[in-house]
Scaffold this active site. Structure first.
Site, PDB file in Angstrom:
ATOM      1  N   ASN A  13      34.670  34.594  37.263  1.00 56.59           N
ATOM      2  CA  ASN A  13      33.235  34.618  37.588  1.00 56.59           C
ATOM      3  C   ASN A  13      32.527  35.706  36.808  1.00 56.59           C
ATOM      4  O   ASN A  13      33.144  36.687  36.396  1.00 56.59           O
ATOM      5  CB  ASN A  13      32.998  34.976  39.073  1.00 56.59           C
ATOM      6  CG  ASN A  13      33.544  33.930  40.031  1.00 56.59           C
ATOM      7  OD1 ASN A  13      33.671  32.765  39.684  1.00 56.59           O
ATOM      8  ND2 ASN A  13      33.852  34.362  41.234  1.00 56.59           N
ATOM      9  N   ASP A  15      29.890  38.460  37.837  1.00 58.13           N
ATOM     10  CA  ASP A  15      29.298  39.040  39.044  1.00 58.13           C
ATOM     11  C   ASP A  15      27.876  39.513  38.742  1.00 58.13           C
ATOM     12  O   ASP A  15      27.649  40.251  37.771  1.00 58.13           O
ATOM     13  CB  ASP A  15      30.146  40.223  39.535  1.00 58.13           C
ATOM     14  CG  ASP A  15      31.491  39.769  40.091  1.00 58.13           C
ATOM     15  OD1 ASP A  15      31.694  38.547  40.243  1.00 58.13           O
ATOM     16  OD2 ASP A  15      32.331  40.641  40.401  1.00 58.13           O
ATOM     17  N   GLY A 218      45.167  51.476  55.724  1.00 55.20           N
ATOM     18  CA  GLY A 218      46.425  51.250  55.009  1.00 55.20           C
ATOM     19  C   GLY A 218      46.887  49.798  55.051  1.00 55.20           C
ATOM     20  O   GLY A 218      46.108  48.891  55.354  1.00 55.20           O
ATOM     21  N   ASP A 244      41.651  42.934  44.997  1.00 53.98           N
ATOM     22  CA  ASP A 244      42.210  42.305  43.787  1.00 53.98           C
ATOM     23  C   ASP A 244      43.109  43.289  43.041  1.00 53.98           C
ATOM     24  O   ASP A 244      44.157  42.910  42.516  1.00 53.98           O
ATOM     25  CB  ASP A 244      41.074  41.832  42.866  1.00 53.98           C
ATOM     26  CG  ASP A 244      40.236  40.752  43.518  1.00 53.98           C
ATOM     27  OD1 ASP A 244      40.788  39.999  44.348  1.00 53.98           O
ATOM     28  OD2 ASP A 244      39.029  40.673  43.218  1.00 53.98           O
TER      29      ASP A 244
HETATM   30  O1  RIB Z   1      37.149  40.067  45.089  1.00 57.24           O
HETATM   31  C1  RIB Z   1      35.968  40.380  44.413  1.00 57.24           C
HETATM   32  C2  RIB Z   1      35.473  39.180  43.660  1.00 57.24           C
HETATM   33  O2  RIB Z   1      35.114  38.188  44.570  1.00 57.24           O
HETATM   34  C3  RIB Z   1      34.244  39.443  42.827  1.00 57.24           C
HETATM   35  O3  RIB Z   1      34.534  39.897  41.527  1.00 57.24           O
HETATM   36  C4  RIB Z   1      33.529  38.104  42.851  1.00 57.24           C
HETATM   37  O4  RIB Z   1      33.508  37.447  41.634  1.00 57.24           O
HETATM   38  C5  RIB Z   1      34.225  37.286  43.929  1.00 57.24           C
HETATM   39  O5  RIB Z   1      34.997  36.328  43.367  1.00 57.24           O
END
Ligand code: RIB
Length: 299
Positions: A13, A15, A218, A244
């Protein structure tokens, strides 16, 4: 040491990030503070996190035939990611995420666009790629059927798979049982355990696969007994992409043969560093930065 070979199958994506002190109510207009376009998408973010930590990363995903797609593909290449399996889909727009950032917390609307064209057939056409990976990382910003196809192929070829169940939706129990690790946050874990039609034995199996991220509290795991791996406290500016970073790092450190506890500690450190800069990917650390951070914090 040989580099772990990680395949991420997921979203890409752009953002669209608005920073504001005031979040508007319905029908209200407010003036925000800043606006930026920043590369994102859970799949791309996790791929970048793993690549920055020294893994050999391939991203299987889809972009639209537009400028955003080209920009993202070039950016991923610059991050050292193999982009040979990023498909450009004609007459589709690249996925975007509209992100409102206020006092370090975010709210996100994702419009998947080309990400929804990452079909089960497309996944199946890359079976060889799946079979030769050391670890697969997948999330839920692509069609669920494609995630299921990925899990089936990973199981067939005995390749471990981390399923990051975000954004959460009802998941079939085969998927939960096929994943090697599940990395929900607390809310996602509650939803996935509640919505699935699991027997009590299966429920126990699924709970044991969960590596549950709980923000500043945590990470909770089941290693014979339930254990908590504490988070690191840092001054955060943007939590977008922290999960992520955790997932990408977890994939790298598990593939390098660390125990779950040690891998989670490294991944917690990487996630803590990631929130210190604006944008999902900008704060993602290198292996050296993670080691230095841990050396400082574990004194
Ligand atoms: O986890 C964060 C991500 O969630 C962002 O970068 C956005 O693109 C969504 O996919």
């Amino acid at each position: 040491m040989e580099k772990p070979n990680i395949l991420v199958i997921g979203s890409i994506n752009m953002d669209l990030v608005t920073e504001t002190n005031i979040i508007p109510n319905v029908g209200e207009t407010v003036l925000g503070d800043s606006f930026q376009t920043i590369p994102g998408g859970k799949g791309a973010n996790q791929a970048v996190a793993a690549a920055k930590l020294g893994a050999e990363v391939t991203l299987l995903g889809c972009i639209g035939d537009d400028d955003l797609g080209n920009e993202l593909k070039n950016h991923l290449k610059d991050q050292g990611i193999c982009i040979d399996y990023i498909n450009t889909i004609q007459e589709q727009s690249t996925g975007i995420a509209s992100i409102t950032l206020s006092e370090g917390d975010n709210s996100i609307i994702v419009v998947p666009g080309a990400n929804s064209m990452l079909t089960p057939q497309l996944v199946r056409s890359y079976e060889d790629l799946i079979a030769k990976s050391d670890m697969i990382l997948v999330q839920l910003e692509i069609p669920l059927k494609s995630v299921m196809e990925t899990a089936a192929l990973a199981t067939k070829h005995h390749v471990p798979m981390i399923l990051n169940p975000a954004p959460i939706q009802d998941l079939p129990k085969e998927l939960l049982l096929q994943a090697t690790y599940l990395t929900p946050n607390e809310h996602e874990q509650a939803a996935l355990l509640a919505t699935s039609d699991l027997s009590s034995e299966e429920l126990e199996q699924v709970k044991k696969k969960c590596i549950t991220t709980q923000g500043s509290k945590g990470v909770r795991i089941y290693d014979e007994v339930e254990k908590l791996i504490p988070a690191f406290n840092v001054e955060g500016v943007d939590s977008t992409g922290a999960g992520d970073t955790f997932n990408g790092a977890l994939a790298v450190f598990l593939t390098r043969g660390l125990s779950i506890i040690d891998a989670c500690q490294f991944a917690n450190a990487a996630a803590a560093l990631s929130v210190t800069k604006l944008g999902a990917q900008s704060g993602m650390p290198s292996l050296l930065e993670v080691k230095e951070f841990l050396a400082q914090h574990n004194k």
